[in-house]
Write an enzyme that holds these catalytic residues in place. Structure first.
Site, mmCIF file in Angstrom:
data_model
loop_
_atom_site.group_PDB
_atom_site.id
_atom_site.type_symbol
_atom_site.label_atom_id
_atom_site.label_comp_id
_atom_site.label_asym_id
_atom_site.label_seq_id
_atom_site.Cartn_x
_atom_site.Cartn_y
_atom_site.Cartn_z
ATOM 1 C CB SER A 144 34.643 86.931 51.690
ATOM 2 O OG SER A 144 35.748 86.730 50.844
ATOM 3 C CE1 TYR A 157 38.694 88.640 55.004
ATOM 4 C CE2 TYR A 157 38.423 87.047 53.233
ATOM 5 C CZ TYR A 157 38.153 88.289 53.788
ATOM 6 O OH TYR A 157 37.312 89.159 53.124
#
Length: 252
Positions: A144, A157
């Site tokens: 990410s 996350y």
């Protein structure tokens, strides 16, 4: 060999986690178009529709990767049907937003289990089997932008995706001599169901587009094409890399 043949995946079996929709479904479709037999995993959402749209030998599997037993179950079911796995795409993931001071530990554990622990578990299972078979293989992890940036209200996350980037490098170092390449893709802002609220927010959408040098949201196909490349013989000399597919976001 003609250059385009280096991108073919004929006679390869690929497992794509989180393949029910979005990026995962697009990757599964692209791998199949390149010649692979694809195992389509679904977690909370089944992946039967993805497998049906691919046709051929594609099959759907369901396993709960928020459970510590989910990875083993999935590996066992896929290998029981197809015999082995040549390509692993660790795409399944989740995001839960809270202020850090109020972040429930059970939500932290769930995010870490799905986004990081299951990635290691599946990589270990597939890597071990490839080594035992003395076969080459490819593992592609979906990282990410928050593998590099901290984000806001997403501490679990960001921690999990930062760890995925480092895990990618660690596994690449150990398994490169065995003919197994391990790489990751760090998607930027991609137009999927998960990002629909951002795209529908006029102010936030404008702010995002102003930051992206290419001036557009990415498409799932942008990630899928990169996954085919990293899964193919064309990427045999690439390992330990986190490839940003972000329209230039991180270069800004």
């Amino acid at each position: 060999m003609p250059v385009l043949d280096h991108f073919r995946l004929d006679n390869k079996v690929a497992l794509v986690t989180g393949a029910s929709a979005g990026i995962g479904a697009s990757i599964a479709q692209a791998l199949a178009e390149a010649g692979a037999t694809v195992a389509c995993h679904g977690n909370s959402r089944p992946a039967e529709a993805t497998a049906a749209s691919i046709g051929g030998n594609a099959a759907a599997f369901q396993a709960d990767l928020s459970s510590t037993e989910g990875a083993q179950q999935l590996f066992d079911e896929v290998t029981a049907k197809f015999g082995h796995i040549d390509i692993l795409i660790n795409n399944a993931g989740t995001i839960i937003r809270h202020e850090a001071v109020d972040y429930p530990f059970e939500d932290w554990q769930r995010v870490i289990q799905i986004n990081l622990n299951s990635v290691f578990q599946l990589s270990q299972l597939v890597g071990r089997a490839l080594i035992e078979r003395k076969a080459p293989g490819k593992i592609v992890n979906i990282a990410s932008l928050l593998s590099f940036q901290g984000g806001i209200r997403v501490p679990a996350y960001a921690a999990s995706k930062g760890a995925v980037a480092q895990l990618t490098k660690a596994l690449a170092n150990e398994w490169a001599p065995r003919g197994i390449q391990v790489n990751a893709i760090a998607p930027g802002y991609i137009a999927t169901d998960n990002t629909l609220p951002l795209r529908n927010d006029e102010t936030r959408n404008r702010q995002i587009l102003e930051r992206i040098p290419t001036g557009r949201w990415g498409d799932p196909e942008d990630i899928a094409a990169t996954a085919v490349f990293l899964s193919s013989p064309a990427a045999n000399y690439i390992t330990g890399t986190v490839l940003n597919v972000d329209g230039g976001w991180l270069a800004r």
